[in-house]
Design a protein around this motif. Structure first.
Motif, PDB file in Angstrom:
ATOM      1  N   SER A 186      32.713  39.099  40.175  1.00  0.00           N
ATOM      2  CA  SER A 186      34.169  39.255  40.060  1.00  0.00           C
ATOM      3  C   SER A 186      34.528  40.592  39.424  1.00  0.00           C
ATOM      4  CB  SER A 186      34.749  38.107  39.227  1.00  0.00           C
ATOM      5  OG  SER A 186      34.550  36.863  39.854  1.00  0.00           O
ATOM      6  N   TYR A 190      36.787  43.329  41.186  1.00  0.00           N
ATOM      7  CA  TYR A 190      37.987  43.831  40.495  1.00  0.00           C
ATOM      8  C   TYR A 190      37.980  45.350  40.455  1.00  0.00           C
ATOM      9  CZ  TYR A 190      41.396  44.766  36.828  1.00  0.00           C
ATOM     10  OH  TYR A 190      42.465  45.255  36.119  1.00  0.00           O
ATOM     11  N   GLU A 207      41.872  40.229  32.430  1.00  0.00           N
ATOM     12  CA  GLU A 207      41.639  39.641  33.751  1.00  0.00           C
ATOM     13  C   GLU A 207      40.698  38.444  33.682  1.00  0.00           C
ATOM     14  OE1 GLU A 207      41.779  39.179  37.951  1.00  0.00           O
ATOM     15  OE2 GLU A 207      43.045  40.376  36.602  1.00  0.00           O
TER      16      GLU A 207
END
Length: 297
Positions: A186, A190, A207
């Motif tokens: 992830s 990102y 985030e």
């Protein structure tokens, strides 16, 4: 050549390379960083206890796993112990791949039907492994020989091998299991989605709801890279795409997220080996393309 960006760039000098290697301690180092080539690569895993990292994915290898790697695709193989590590590798430049392709049958198809780090692994049966290793052995013998006609035979064996590989991937239904921690994958995703923006440790904490220290440690543990070096690497890669699409050096700098022009020039040279201006002046050769495949990209 070790770069400050944190990864190793391994240029391929020959148009075509094929090798069948066996070792025991070569890659037992979990801190080995990703590397990338300027040629297409086909990797067949035969023996060992190893992990293959491909961009945001990681696979526990099984004998018969066949992996396709595109130019510029970050990857690394880590051996987990001293078991015999055996593999067959094939590196081929774009110019050679284009030469062996035809307008009807593009040998690029198997490579370019997948995004970086995704769907680029299939698994061979025992019969297919035997056939593959036989062709590879004949190709290696021809590449090492100076006798008359061996260069022509090498192209013939390479073509057979690549047609076989393309056929395998066209019919493959294998779904490899990605064991990369979700947080690392992830974080990579990102970063790729926000390259043109400012990316700070605070943004990552907001985030993912983990401390930046934990994110950085896990990222380094599973990639061999710091988050900063990965951001620079991805921005240089994006800048290359803009330059190849006709953007100016200044435009590529701004669009890829570099706030400082001098830093962009310096980072680009370290990663690509040449300046952005020289890279822009280079034009990739025309190659046969399968419209059905390229329509998916």
């Amino acid at each position: 050549m070790m770069l400050d960006t944190g990864h190793i760039f391994s240029p391929i000098k020959e148009e075509l390379i094929c090798f069948h290697n066996t070792s025991t301690t070569e890659l037992i180092d979990p801190t080995l960083p990703y590397h990338r080539h300027d040629a297409y690569e086909v990797y067949l895993f035969l023996r060992g206890n190893a992990l293959m990292y491909l961009e945001q994915s990681c696979y526990k290898l099984v004998p018969g796993d066949l992996i396709l790697i595109r130019p510029g695709e970050l990857h690394r193989c880590i051996c987990l112990d001293t078991q015999t590590y055996e593999r067959i590798g094939l590196n081929i430049k774009e110019t050679a791949l284009n030469k062996l392709s035809s307008r009807r049958s593009s040998l690029f198809s198997c490579f370019e039907a997948h995004a970086f780090g995704e769907n680029n692994l299939t698994r061979l049966t025992q019969e297919q492994i035997i056939y593959y290793t036989g062709l590879a052995a004949q190709l290696i013998a021809c590449l090492r020989s100076e006798e008359y006609g061996q260069d022509i035979l090498a192209e013939a064996y390479a073509t057979q091998l690549l047609v076989f590989i393309n056929t395998l991937y066209r019919s493959s239904t294998h779904s490899p299991y990605n064991i990369m921690p979700d947080l690392v994958s992830s974080t990579m995703s990102y970063i790729k989605s926000h390259l043109a923006e400012d990316i700070t440790s605070g943004h990552l904490e907001q985030e993912f709801h983990y401390s930046s220290k934990y994110i950085s440690r896990l990222f380094r543990e599973h990639t061999g890279l710091t988050i900063r070096s990965y951001i620079i690497d991805q921005r240089v890669s994006l800048a290359k795409s803009y330059l190849a699409a006709g953007k100016s050096v200044a435009e590529a700098c701004e669009l890829s997220g570099f706030s400082d022009y001098a830093n962009f020039i310096r980072s680009f040279k370290k990663s690509a080996g040449i300046s952005p201006g020289k890279y822009k002046a280079m034009r990739p050769p025309v190659r046969y393309r399968n419209d059905a495949v390229y329509g998916k990209l």
